[in-house]
Design a protein around this motif. Sequence first.
Motif, PDB file in Angstrom:
ATOM      1  N   SER A  17       0.805  -1.229   0.000  1.00  7.33           N
ATOM      2  CA  SER A  17       0.000   0.000   0.000  1.00  7.33           C
ATOM      3  C   SER A  17       0.835   1.276   0.000  1.00  7.33           C
ATOM      4  N   GLY A  18       2.142   1.149  -0.225  1.00  3.24           N
ATOM      5  CA  GLY A  18       2.993   2.331  -0.334  1.00  3.24           C
ATOM      6  C   GLY A  18       2.692   3.105  -1.619  1.00  3.24           C
ATOM      7  N   GLU A  19       3.155   4.351  -1.669  1.00  2.78           N
ATOM      8  CA  GLU A  19       2.914   5.189  -2.846  1.00  2.78           C
ATOM      9  C   GLU A  19       3.836   4.741  -3.984  1.00  2.78           C
ATOM     10  N   LEU A  20       3.265   4.590  -5.169  1.00  5.26           N
ATOM     11  CA  LEU A  20       4.038   4.188  -6.338  1.00  5.26           C
ATOM     12  C   LEU A  20       4.671   5.404  -7.008  1.00  5.26           C
ATOM     13  N   THR A  21       5.807   5.187  -7.674  1.00  2.00           N
ATOM     14  CA  THR A  21       6.501   6.235  -8.411  1.00  2.00           C
ATOM     15  C   THR A  21       6.446   5.893  -9.894  1.00  2.00           C
ATOM     16  N   VAL A  22       6.143   6.881 -10.722  1.00  2.18           N
ATOM     17  CA  VAL A  22       6.128   6.686 -12.170  1.00  2.18           C
ATOM     18  C   VAL A  22       7.583   6.696 -12.639  1.00  2.18           C
ATOM     19  N   THR A  23       7.992   5.640 -13.361  1.00  4.41           N
ATOM     20  CA  THR A  23       9.377   5.559 -13.819  1.00  4.41           C
ATOM     21  C   THR A  23       9.500   5.421 -15.334  1.00  4.41           C
ATOM     22  N   ARG A  24       8.401   5.260 -16.028  1.00  3.08           N
ATOM     23  CA  ARG A  24       8.466   5.110 -17.488  1.00  3.08           C
ATOM     24  C   ARG A  24       7.232   5.745 -18.115  1.00  3.08           C
ATOM     25  N   LEU A  25       7.478   6.556 -19.140  1.00  2.00           N
ATOM     26  CA  LEU A  25       6.413   7.152 -19.935  1.00  2.00           C
ATOM     27  C   LEU A  25       6.639   6.737 -21.378  1.00  2.00           C
ATOM     28  N   GLU A  26       5.552   6.395 -22.071  1.00  2.00           N
ATOM     29  CA  GLU A  26       5.690   5.923 -23.441  1.00  2.00           C
ATOM     30  C   GLU A  26       4.661   6.592 -24.336  1.00  2.00           C
ATOM     31  N   CYS A  27       5.095   7.019 -25.516  1.00  7.41           N
ATOM     32  CA  CYS A  27       4.221   7.648 -26.503  1.00  7.41           C
ATOM     33  C   CYS A  27       3.316   6.571 -27.110  1.00  7.41           C
ATOM     34  N   SER A  28       2.016   6.772 -27.070  1.00 12.81           N
ATOM     35  CA  SER A  28       1.088   5.783 -27.618  1.00 12.81           C
ATOM     36  C   SER A  28       1.075   5.807 -29.140  1.00 12.81           C
ATOM     37  N   HIS A  29       1.662   6.847 -29.737  1.00 11.34           N
ATOM     38  CA  HIS A  29       1.682   6.951 -31.193  1.00 11.34           C
ATOM     39  C   HIS A  29       2.917   6.263 -31.800  1.00 11.34           C
ATOM     40  N   CYS A  30       4.101   6.626 -31.328  1.00 18.36           N
ATOM     41  CA  CYS A  30       5.329   6.104 -31.962  1.00 18.36           C
ATOM     42  C   CYS A  30       6.099   5.111 -31.101  1.00 18.36           C
ATOM     43  N   GLY A  31       5.712   4.987 -29.824  1.00 20.74           N
ATOM     44  CA  GLY A  31       6.383   4.027 -28.957  1.00 20.74           C
ATOM     45  C   GLY A  31       7.626   4.542 -28.256  1.00 20.74           C
ATOM     46  N   THR A  32       8.015   5.794 -28.513  1.00 21.20           N
ATOM     47  CA  THR A  32       9.176   6.355 -27.818  1.00 21.20           C
ATOM     48  C   THR A  32       8.924   6.316 -26.317  1.00 21.20           C
ATOM     49  N   ALA A  33       9.929   5.907 -25.559  1.00 20.52           N
ATOM     50  CA  ALA A  33       9.794   5.805 -24.107  1.00 20.52           C
ATOM     51  C   ALA A  33      10.818   6.698 -23.417  1.00 20.52           C
ATOM     52  N   VAL A  34      10.421   7.223 -22.284  1.00 18.02           N
ATOM     53  CA  VAL A  34      11.293   8.035 -21.440  1.00 18.02           C
ATOM     54  C   VAL A  34      11.278   7.385 -20.066  1.00 18.02           C
ATOM     55  N   GLU A  35      12.452   7.139 -19.519  1.00 18.63           N
ATOM     56  CA  GLU A  35      12.520   6.538 -18.196  1.00 18.63           C
ATOM     57  C   GLU A  35      13.186   7.489 -17.220  1.00 18.63           C
ATOM     58  N   GLY A  36      12.765   7.420 -15.974  1.00 17.94           N
ATOM     59  CA  GLY A  36      13.263   8.263 -14.905  1.00 17.94           C
ATOM     60  C   GLY A  36      12.313   8.180 -13.722  1.00 17.94           C
TER      61      GLY A  36
END
Length: 133
Positions: A17-36
């Motif tokens: 039940s701890g707070e989650l951290t977003v570590t990956r974002l991905e473009c739904s159009h081209c698939g490019t991903a950004v991690e951090g």
Amino acid sequence: MIGLRKWRMPSQCPACSGELTVTRLECSHCGTAVEGRFDASPFARLTPEQQEFVAIFLRARGNIKEVERELSISYPTVRARLDAVLEALGYRVDRAALEEETREKQARRKEVLDRLNRGEITAEEAVAALKSL
């Protein structure tokens, strides 16, 4: 990832039940991903029901009477749901002040009804006074 079903982003760990951290974002159009490590919106912490309440509240421009009408719930229920949203967003809710406000409003309503009962005001005046509370 075109065509994949999108799920609501969880805000709490299913294990602890701890707070989650977003570590990956991905473009739904081209698939490019950004991690951090990215901050999620505080609104992601709200339940689907709380998010729906916020949408209705905003659509009503904060008019509690309009929210009451749209959801068919009472004023205290609207206030309780609003307080729950505020707490979920990390704001402190002063329950003592809210309870005092409710007591004062009830006292003003009682005074209007007492004045009507004593014949000091008309029914129309009482209705107008009660609507203004």
